[in-house]
Write an enzyme that holds these catalytic residues in place. Structure first.
Site, PDB file in Angstrom:
ATOM      1  N   ARG A   1       0.761  -1.209  -0.055  1.00  0.00           N
ATOM      2  CA  ARG A   1       0.012   0.006  -0.103  1.00  0.00           C
ATOM      3  C   ARG A   1       0.937   1.399   0.022  1.00  0.00           C
ATOM      4  NH1 ARG A   1      -4.459  -0.665  -1.868  1.00  0.00           N
ATOM      5  NH2 ARG A   1      -5.444   1.186  -0.719  1.00  0.00           N
ATOM      6  N   VAL A   2       0.415   2.395  -0.759  1.00  0.00           N
ATOM      7  CA  VAL A   2       0.877   3.361  -0.523  1.00  0.00           C
ATOM      8  C   VAL A   2       0.253   4.645   0.222  1.00  0.00           C
ATOM      9  CG1 VAL A   2       2.322   3.199  -3.074  1.00  0.00           C
ATOM     10  CG2 VAL A   2       0.078   4.244  -2.843  1.00  0.00           C
ATOM     11  N   ASP A   3      -0.978   4.436   0.449  1.00  0.00           N
ATOM     12  CA  ASP A   3      -1.809   5.308   1.273  1.00  0.00           C
ATOM     13  C   ASP A   3      -1.692   4.819   2.593  1.00  0.00           C
ATOM     14  OD1 ASP A   3      -3.262   2.894   1.385  1.00  0.00           O
ATOM     15  OD2 ASP A   3      -4.836   3.750   0.237  1.00  0.00           O
ATOM     16  N   ASP A   4      -2.607   5.399   3.560  1.00  0.00           N
ATOM     17  CA  ASP A   4      -2.682   5.159   5.138  1.00  0.00           C
ATOM     18  C   ASP A   4      -3.440   3.841   5.548  1.00  0.00           C
ATOM     19  OD1 ASP A   4      -2.361   8.508   5.600  1.00  0.00           O
ATOM     20  OD2 ASP A   4      -0.684   7.061   5.554  1.00  0.00           O
ATOM     21  N   VAL A   5      -3.228   2.822   4.558  1.00  0.00           N
ATOM     22  CA  VAL A   5      -4.061   1.498   4.918  1.00  0.00           C
ATOM     23  C   VAL A   5      -3.017   0.718   5.125  1.00  0.00           C
ATOM     24  CG1 VAL A   5      -5.695  -0.016   4.118  1.00  0.00           C
ATOM     25  CG2 VAL A   5      -6.335   2.347   3.753  1.00  0.00           C
TER      26      VAL A   5
END
Length: 708
Positions: free
Chosen positions: A576-580
């Site tokens: 993941r590259v997001d905040d998940v």
């Protein structure tokens, strides 16, 4: 493919879209030491660290549905150049009460700058996924074929249903649901363990056009989490059971539902009916808490209804189910899938990615509450007339050989599981595997997160005896089915790589500006054009749908994942590259965990990041700033963890609480999570520039407290 305004691509426009698939033509056609490439052939030797490629054996390829790179390339090229024709031919193999408009197979707009995002496939066509998954198989002469084996929590507990028996049970529940006012478009929440009644409930809802929302059952989820979903989709009823045993541990499902219904009523949503299955192996009826005016025993009512029920024919674009997945805002997202395109896509991906044969016995270890259980326990396999194994228990109960005992008992030929389980079984030792035959295994599969090469090799060498290809599938709740996956027999595999795109899928890697990157590269994984299994919206929040998935890179579906492509065109998912955070295949929003931590009266602020975990893939690492004057203590650390467990569930409990006098923030107040990730991973020589922080000294304080 028709676009939103019906335009068709130019005849030669697809050449650039095929360039990374065509790189396969550069691969060697045989095994051994060829042009500096180390390789082995299925069944001939172990895959070792130096092996770059694992080739299918000539025997496997000869019998495979897709037997060569050339065949794949031809099919893939057709699916890109003529998607309407490609998918219409597949659609013709299913039953449709009314045909779709051949000139409008697909309508789409993925570009937010050109108007609202919308996707539709086979709109106007009338069908029913339950009919195609069950009735159609009976009508083709397979009524006496086993549709489902069930293996209970305790060894020796088992059951089975033929397709004819499955249809009767589905119809009885469908008729009951109709009798209590459930109809087309109504929501039903299903909170059942892995009993046969779980897929029966899903199919019963689909049969009458109701929209099911299945909540995964394991020790992790809390009543609050279930209540959120009840409030969001406002179901006509909840279907559950009194309790279940997972290993030696009982889970009191009815108690969780009771608490969730109380909580949802406080938020203005009252559910007047709770259909409860009596699971006698876990709890007796008389020990179950009961509200007579609301609760009804499944066994007392459902079995009284007719075993025949008319089908509700639905539009291909009518909703089929809702699945909630964590988002970066802290509020779960209700991913909405529709009927027609999803049906075709799950059936087709199952068939080709596992090289399915009618004699196969298929076992996916996922709970039906996850998208994997929807697409590859229930719908995809049954749409192919497969025999599916459903397992109620845990893979290490009563010992770590349980999986292989089950494989031998039922002669499982296709085994699909998560890297987390593979790594857990690796840790327990090979003796639990090798004392069982496993000779029935033919194809292995991996799902939920990227599988690291060492786990891939162990899975291949030990579990599969170096003779079973591994379908290392990449996909998401939002995609409905496999997007990038090996096709067993078609091309050589690289341990840890998802390899090449499935038919109709156009993956691209873009840079931060949204520019497509050619050749060997790393960047953000996006998808060009729609595919039949794509989700259509987030329930009740289309704006969030567009903002999350289509605004980051206009004209593309943004997956939220990083990806590398090597010189041969193979795809390697980097996470993941997001905040998940992806914990054991379960996506957890960092904001959700932070919100739970901050609700603790002694927590002033929290920041959560993912960190590599030997077994779970990613672990949850929480930086916690306490209220002034509150001392650090082991008891407080436990209390914070319990707060998260109670509000979200055990699966979201932080693996590490790192005391933080302050957090690294920019002068505008933004937390620099990049720095926190480096501290959590102990990559202190990669902290980068900290001069833009409002207080650079906080970084040294955090490092000093790393082991406290």
């Amino acid at each position: 493919m028709g676009t939103a305004n019906g335009e068709q691509p130019a005849a030669g426009a697809s050449s650039d879209k095929l360039r990374h698939v065509e790189s396969m033509s550069q691969l060697p056609s045989g095994a051994g030491k060829i042009s500096g490439i180390n390789a082995v052939v299925l069944g001939e030797s172990l895959a070792a660290e130096e092996n770059d490629l694992i080739f299918p054996s000539p025997e496997f390829s000869a019998n495979a549905l897709v037997s060569s790179p050339k065949q794949y390339q031809e099919m893939y090229e057709r699916s890109i150049k003529d998607p309407s024709g490609f998918w219409s031919e597949i659609a013709e193999t299913f039953y449709w009460k009314e045909k779709w408009n051949p000139s409008e197979v697909c309508s789409e707009n993925l570009d937010v700058t050109k108007g609202p995002v919308q996707i539709s496939w086979f709109k106007g066509g009338k069908t029913n996924i339950c009919y195609n998954a069950v009735d159609r198989n009976i009508e083709s002469g397979n009524g006496d074929k086993i549709a489902m084996y069930w293996e209970g929590n305790e060894p020796g507990q088992d059951a089975k249903l033929t397709y004819s028996e499955l249809l009767e049970k589905v119809c009885q529940l469908s008729n009951y649901l109709k009798s209590v006012g459930v109809g087309k478009g109504d929501a039903v929440i299903i909170y059942l363990p892995m009993l046969l009644e779980l897929p029966i409930a899903m199919l019963a809802c689909a049969r009458i056009g109701a929209v099911h929302s299945v909540k995964v059952v394991f020790a992790g989820f809390s009543a609050d989490s279930l209540a959120q979903r009840i409030v969001d989709c406002k179901p006509k009823l909840v279907i559950t059971c009194n309790a279940v045993k997972r290993g030696a541990k009982p889970i009191l499902l009815k108690d969780i539902v009771d608490a969730a219904l109380v909580e949802s009523e406080k938020n203005g949503v009252s559910v007047g009916l709770c259909l409860t299955y009596e699971n006698q192996s876990a709890m007796k009826r008389e020990d179950t808490k009961w509200q007579a005016e609301r609760d009804v025993w499944w066994q007392d009512v459902v079995t009284k209804f007719s075993t025949k029920c008319d089908v509700e024919w639905v539009d291909a674009e009518d909703p089929l189910f809702l699945l909630y997945t964590s988002g970066s805002t802290g509020k779960p997202k209700g991913v909405l899938h529709t009927s027609g395109g999803y049906m075709l896509y799950t059936a087709t991906t199952f068939k080709y990615a596992f090289d399915y044969k009618p004699t196969d016995i298929y076992w996916c270890t996922a709970d039906c509450g996850w998208i994997t259980g929807h697409s590859y326990v229930t719908y995809g396999p049954l749409l192919n007339g497969a025999t599916v194994l459903i397992f109620e228990g845990t893979p290490n109960y009563p010992d770590s050989g349980r999986c292989w005992d089950i494989v031998d008992k039922y002669n499982v030929s296709i085994f699909y599981t998560a890297p987390t389980l593979v790594r857990s079984l690796m840790r327990d030792g090979t003796e639990y595997v090798t004392c069982y035959s496993r000779k029935s295994l033919r194809v292995l599969g991996s799902v939920g997160e990227p599988i690291n090469p060492s786990a891939w090799r162990w899975f291949y060498n030990i579990v599969g005896d170096s003779r079973c290809p591994i379908s290392d599938t990449w996909w998401q709740t939002e995609t409905g089915g496999f997007m990038i996956t090996p096709l067993p027999g078609a091309w050589p595999q690289k341990p840890g790589s998802a390899t090449f795109p499935f038919f109709g899928v156009q993956p691209v890697i873009v840079d931060e500006k949204g520019q497509e990157i050619e050749g060997e590269c790393s960047g953000y994984l996006c998808i060009k054009k729609s595919w039949p299994g794509a989700f259509r919206t987030l329930y009740g929040d289309h704006e969030r749908y567009e903002t999350t998935y289509f605004k980051p890179f206009a004209g593309y579906y943004f997956t939220g994942d990083g990806c590398s492509r090597d010189k041969d065109g193979y795809h390697w998912l980097t996470g993941r590259v997001d905040d998940v955070i992806n914990v054991s295949g379960h996506r957890i929003g960092t904001a959700e965990v932070e919100s739970a931590l901050v609700s603790h009266p002694q927590c002033a602020e929290a920041a959560v990041v993912g960190v590599e975990h030997e077994v779970k893939g990613q672990g949850i690492y929480a930086f916690v700033t306490l209220v002034d004057g509150v001392p650090y203590s082991a008891e407080l650390r436990k209390s914070l963890i319990m707060t998260v467990r109670n509000q979200i569930g055990a699966f979201a409990a932080p693996d590490k609480i790192h005391w933080a006098p302050g957090l690294p923030k920019t002068r505008s107040g933004k937390i620099m999570r990049r720095i926190l990730r480096k501290i959590a991973a102990r990559q202190l020589d990669e902290l980068g520039d900290t001069s833009t922080l409002a207080d650079p000294g906080v970084v040294e304080q955090l490092i000093a407290l790393s082991d406290c």
